[in-house]
Design a protein around this motif. Sequence first.
Motif, short mmCIF file in Angstrom:
data_model
loop_
_atom_site.label_atom_id
_atom_site.label_comp_id
_atom_site.label_asym_id
_atom_site.label_seq_id
_atom_site.Cartn_x
_atom_site.Cartn_y
_atom_site.Cartn_z
N ASN A 170 6.99 10.80 11.02
CA ASN A 170 5.29 11.35 10.37
C ASN A 170 4.08 11.34 10.87
N GLU A 171 4.09 12.87 11.31
CA GLU A 171 3.38 13.32 12.82
C GLU A 171 1.86 12.47 11.95
N GLU A 172 1.61 12.14 10.52
CA GLU A 172 0.30 11.79 9.69
C GLU A 172 0.14 10.29 10.35
N LEU A 173 1.11 9.45 10.39
CA LEU A 173 0.80 7.98 11.03
C LEU A 173 0.13 8.32 12.03
N VAL A 174 -0.52 6.69 11.93
CA VAL A 174 -1.24 6.74 13.55
C VAL A 174 -0.55 5.76 14.15
N MET A 175 0.20 5.14 15.40
CA MET A 175 0.48 4.32 15.91
C MET A 175 0.20 2.47 15.74
N SER A 176 -1.44 2.84 15.92
CA SER A 176 -2.04 1.50 15.54
C SER A 176 -2.22 1.33 13.52
N THR A 177 -2.30 2.29 12.77
CA THR A 177 -1.68 1.74 11.43
C THR A 177 -0.39 1.76 10.85
N VAL A 178 1.08 2.35 11.31
CA VAL A 178 1.28 1.61 11.21
C VAL A 178 2.64 0.63 11.78
N THR B 224 11.66 1.83 15.83
CA THR B 224 10.75 1.18 16.18
C THR B 224 9.05 2.21 15.68
N ALA B 225 8.22 1.38 15.94
CA ALA B 225 7.04 1.54 15.72
C ALA B 225 6.42 2.94 16.39
N LYS B 226 6.85 3.35 17.44
CA LYS B 226 6.93 4.89 17.89
C LYS B 226 8.09 5.25 16.95
N GLN B 227 8.85 5.02 16.30
CA GLN B 227 9.94 6.51 16.17
C GLN B 227 9.55 6.46 14.91
N SER C 189 0.80 -0.87 0.25
CA SER C 189 -0.18 -0.20 0.38
C SER C 189 0.67 1.30 0.20
N ASN C 190 0.03 2.44 -0.23
CA ASN C 190 0.96 3.28 -0.49
C ASN C 190 1.75 4.41 1.33
N ARG C 191 0.84 3.53 2.36
CA ARG C 191 1.27 3.56 3.59
C ARG C 191 2.73 2.55 3.59
N GLU C 192 2.69 1.66 3.45
CA GLU C 192 3.25 0.64 3.69
C GLU C 192 4.83 1.02 2.85
N ARG C 193 4.89 2.00 1.87
CA ARG C 193 5.28 2.39 0.90
C ARG C 193 6.14 3.51 1.23
N ASP C 194 5.48 4.78 2.35
CA ASP C 194 6.06 5.71 2.96
C ASP C 194 6.77 4.63 4.08
N ILE C 195 6.17 3.95 4.86
CA ILE C 195 7.08 3.41 5.95
C ILE C 195 8.77 2.69 6.02
#
Length: 66
Positions: free
Chosen positions: A42-50, A34-37, A16-22
């Motif tokens: 990227n402040e647009e990312l939400v922990m659960s999505t990451v 880490t997921a938190k880092q 997905s585009n989000r996975e590509r961003d990560i």
Amino acid sequence: MLVISEVTIMIKHTISNRERDILSLMWEASEALTAKQICDLNEELVMSTVQTSLRSLLKQELIKVD
């Protein structure tokens, strides 16, 4: 990539585009994140999505846990 009798087979993954961003954030980092880092970068990312995206990338063997 698999090599079978001098024939190269590329294994394609759909991400997905989000996975590509990560993945992009991870590639740009000088060390493992880490997921938190990742969320902090990227402040647009939400922990659960990451976390969900990281599980998906792990399942597809596009990343690994050290």
